[in-house]
Each structure stands twice: as structure tokens, then as C-alpha cells.
Design a protein around this motif. Structure first.
Motif, PDB file in Angstrom:
ATOM      1  N   ALA A  12     -17.709  -2.624  -7.802  1.00  0.00           N
ATOM      2  CA  ALA A  12     -16.796  -3.024  -6.727  1.00  0.00           C
ATOM      3  C   ALA A  12     -15.960  -4.220  -7.156  1.00  0.00           C
ATOM      4  O   ALA A  12     -14.772  -4.326  -6.835  1.00  0.00           O
ATOM      5  N   MET A  13     -16.584  -5.130  -7.882  1.00  0.00           N
ATOM      6  CA  MET A  13     -15.855  -6.316  -8.359  1.00  0.00           C
ATOM      7  C   MET A  13     -14.777  -5.912  -9.361  1.00  0.00           C
ATOM      8  O   MET A  13     -13.653  -6.426  -9.321  1.00  0.00           O
ATOM      9  N   SER A  14     -15.057  -4.976 -10.239  1.00  0.00           N
ATOM     10  CA  SER A  14     -14.082  -4.490 -11.207  1.00  0.00           C
ATOM     11  C   SER A  14     -12.943  -3.777 -10.477  1.00  0.00           C
ATOM     12  O   SER A  14     -11.772  -3.945 -10.811  1.00  0.00           O
ATOM     13  N   PHE A  51      -6.297  -6.095  -7.414  1.00  0.00           N
ATOM     14  CA  PHE A  51      -5.609  -7.390  -7.344  1.00  0.00           C
ATOM     15  C   PHE A  51      -4.538  -7.495  -8.432  1.00  0.00           C
ATOM     16  O   PHE A  51      -3.405  -7.928  -8.171  1.00  0.00           O
ATOM     17  N   LEU A  52      -4.864  -7.095  -9.646  1.00  0.00           N
ATOM     18  CA  LEU A  52      -3.903  -7.144 -10.754  1.00  0.00           C
ATOM     19  C   LEU A  52      -2.714  -6.208 -10.493  1.00  0.00           C
ATOM     20  O   LEU A  52      -1.566  -6.553 -10.764  1.00  0.00           O
ATOM     21  N   LEU A  53      -3.006  -5.021  -9.954  1.00  0.00           N
ATOM     22  CA  LEU A  53      -1.923  -4.100  -9.624  1.00  0.00           C
ATOM     23  C   LEU A  53      -1.012  -4.683  -8.544  1.00  0.00           C
ATOM     24  O   LEU A  53       0.210  -4.569  -8.607  1.00  0.00           O
ATOM     25  N   LEU A  58       2.890  -5.504  -8.919  1.00  0.00           N
ATOM     26  CA  LEU A  58       3.844  -4.943  -7.972  1.00  0.00           C
ATOM     27  C   LEU A  58       4.723  -6.040  -7.370  1.00  0.00           C
ATOM     28  O   LEU A  58       5.937  -5.886  -7.261  1.00  0.00           O
ATOM     29  N   ALA A  59       4.102  -7.159  -6.992  1.00  0.00           N
ATOM     30  CA  ALA A  59       4.859  -8.282  -6.427  1.00  0.00           C
ATOM     31  C   ALA A  59       5.824  -8.847  -7.463  1.00  0.00           C
ATOM     32  O   ALA A  59       6.976  -9.167  -7.147  1.00  0.00           O
TER      33      ALA A  59
END
Length: 159
Positions: free
Chosen positions: A3-5, A11-13, A17-18
Motif C-alpha cells: 500500500a505504501m508503494s 503521489f509521484l504521478l 501531472l501537476a
């Protein structure tokens, strides 16, 4: 651990995207600014063409007046007064055109310094409308001077 991975990947995606959205926004802003700059340059070129046309017409009218003055008999004071009045009109037009050129350049420079793109767009549109109105006014004045020149030429022919 899984779940952490998964959360890290999400989060990185999201960050990517931002970042991509920010880059796209910057590119759109630069493109908009470039288009506005092109419009300003086009406005400046159109104004230069109109100035050259006005100068050419003014020079032609001045040449016509000079020819008429050379052809006029020396003792004809009424025609001399008419030609003097036309000369004053031509001189006034020339001064007004020079003043208008300076004002146009100052307005275009102000628009270029405008930071708000919407405001810049509105100012460009306003300048184009004002230039069209000025062009029509100048054309009206030139036509009046041309009519005066034609009238003076006709008077000379009738003598």
C-alpha cells in the motif's frame, strides 16, 4: 508495504501531472503573449503604411499647389490668398500627422508594457478602432484640400 508503494507511485504521478499542467499553462501564456506581440507589430506596420500613404498624398498636394502658384499671374491677389490658405492647410496636416505618429508610438509602447493579457487585448482592439477613425478623419481633410486645389486650378483655367 504494498500500500505504501502504491501511494508513493500515485503521489509521484500526481506530482508529474501537476508539473505537466504548469508547463502547459506556461506554454499557453507564452503563445498568447507571442500572438499579442504579433498583433502589435501588425498594427505598427499598418500604421506605418497609412503614414506613408498620407505623406505621399500630402506631397502630391503640395506639388499641385506649387505648380498652381507658379502658373498664377503675379497680380491676382485673390488667388494668392486662396493658395496661401491651402498652403496653411497642408502645413497643418503635416504637423498633425507628425503629432499623430508620436502619439501612436507612445500608445503602442504602453500596450506592450501592459502585463494583463486581457487588458492588452482590449487596448489593441481599441487602438485599431482609433486608428481607423483617425484614418477616416485624415482622408476627409485630404479630400477637402484636394477640392480646394481643384477649385483653384479651375479658376486659373477659366481666366
Amino acid at each position: 508495504m504494498l500500500a505504501m508503494s502504491f501511494l508513493t507511485i500515485v503521489f509521484l504521478l500526481f506530482c508529474n501531472l501537476a508539473t505537466a499542467q504548469d508547463v502547459a499553462d506556461e506554454i499557453r501564456q507564452e503563445q498568447t503573449k507571442a500572438r499579442e506581440q504579433q498583433r502589435l507589430e501588425e498594427l505598427r506596420r499598418q500604421e506605418q503604411i497609412r503614414e506613408l500613404q498620407r505623406d505621399q498624398k500630402l506631397n502630391e498636394q503640395q506639388q499641385q499647389l506649387d505648380r498652381l502658384q507658379r502658373q498664377a499671374p503675379r497680380s491676382d491677389t485673390l488667388r494668392k490668398q486662396d493658395s496661401s490658405q491651402i498652403q496653411q492647410q497642408l502645413d497643418q496636416q503635416q504637423v498633425e500627422q507628425q503629432l499623430q505618429r508620436q502619439q501612436n508610438e507612445m500608445q503602442i509602447d504602453r500596450v506592450q508594457r501592459e502585463q494583463d493579457q486581457l487588458r492588452q487585448q482590449q487596448r489593441i482592439d481599441q487602438l485599431q478602432r482609433e486608428r481607423q477613425i483617425d484614418h477616416l478623419r485624415n482622408q476627409l481633410r485630404r479630400n477637402q484640400v484636394q477640392q480646394d486645389l481643384d477649385r483653384l486650378r479651375q479658376q486659373q483655367l477659366n481666366r
